[in-house]
Enzyme design. Structure first.
Site, PDB file in Angstrom:
ATOM      1  N   LYS A 144     -15.154  27.041  40.697  1.00  0.00           N
ATOM      2  CA  LYS A 144     -13.839  27.505  41.161  1.00  0.00           C
ATOM      3  C   LYS A 144     -13.358  28.628  40.244  1.00  0.00           C
ATOM      4  O   LYS A 144     -13.924  28.898  39.195  1.00  0.00           O
ATOM      5  CB  LYS A 144     -12.802  26.375  41.122  1.00  0.00           C
ATOM      6  CG  LYS A 144     -13.176  25.105  41.848  1.00  0.00           C
ATOM      7  CD  LYS A 144     -13.094  25.231  43.335  1.00  0.00           C
ATOM      8  CE  LYS A 144     -13.458  23.891  43.970  1.00  0.00           C
ATOM      9  NZ  LYS A 144     -14.024  24.022  45.275  1.00  0.00           N
TER      10      LYS A 144
ATOM     11  N   SER B 244     -16.366  26.864  49.388  1.00  0.00           N
ATOM     12  CA  SER B 244     -15.031  26.898  48.783  1.00  0.00           C
ATOM     13  C   SER B 244     -14.720  28.207  48.060  1.00  0.00           C
ATOM     14  O   SER B 244     -13.560  28.489  47.784  1.00  0.00           O
ATOM     15  CB  SER B 244     -14.850  25.727  47.818  1.00  0.00           C
ATOM     16  OG  SER B 244     -15.630  25.905  46.659  1.00  0.00           O
TER      17      SER B 244
END
Length: 184
Positions: free
Chosen positions: A94, A50
């Site tokens: 993230k 990701s």
């Protein structure tokens, strides 16, 4: 044969003292390791893609746990956090995109913060993103997204991340050795 000093040194040596000293050192090492891991930093394994191209699958990163105790969260930083509403999920990693109180919107493959386009130099040139928002970020939360936007479960799906869920700031990729770098 032995001088008086050497005789006293030989007499004072005992295995019992050596074992006590070793056990004491081992206990202090365990206590120190616990304090460091709990309050200062941790080493984290990244299993997913990701955050490609910034962090690759199987990279290992250093996370400073105390960072947000001394400095405020800033847009663009990479954070490790417990995802909201996922009690048994491993921590996520993230990038901070939106800060508390801001309004975020995605249109025409661009992120807008409070109506202004966000410069994201860390993304590939042609990044496809579905339209999103507008979304008002709560005052006690942040909005996070993976750099690999097309393959990232992030705030677009699970909502804003409460600041209390943040474990720390990822600052360094340390493994594999050919990928050692400071994360910006």
């Amino acid at each position: 044969m032995f001088s008086e000093t050497e005789k006293e040194t030989t007499k004072s040596f005992s295995w019992k003292n050596e074992i006590k000293e070793f056990i004491s050192a081992a206990i202090w090492a365990v206590i120190l390791a616990f304090i460091i891991k709990t309050f200062i930093f941790q080493l984290t394994y990244v299993p997913t893609g990701s955050m490609i191209p910034t962090i690759l699958p199987n990279d290992r990163v250093v996370v400073l746990k105390f960072w947000y105790k001394i400095k405020p969260i800033e847009r663009g930083q990479i954070v490790v956090f417990d995802p909201p509403n996922s009690a048994n999920s491993p921590p996520f990693i993230k990038r901070v995109i939106g800060l508390p109180g801001e309004t975020l919107e995605i249109k025409n493959n661009t992120v807008y913060i409070n109506g202004k386009p966000l410069k994201e130099n860390y993304l590939p040139a042609k990044m496809e993103m579905e339209p999103f928002g507008p979304f008002k970020i709560p005052k006690d939360a942040i909005f996070v997204m993976g750099d690999n936007r097309q393959h990232s479960a992030d705030s677009r799906y699970f909502g804003a991340v409460p600041i209390k869920n943040i474990k720390g700031r990822a600052v360094l990729t340390y493994w594999p050795l050919n990928r050692v770098k400071v994360l910006r």
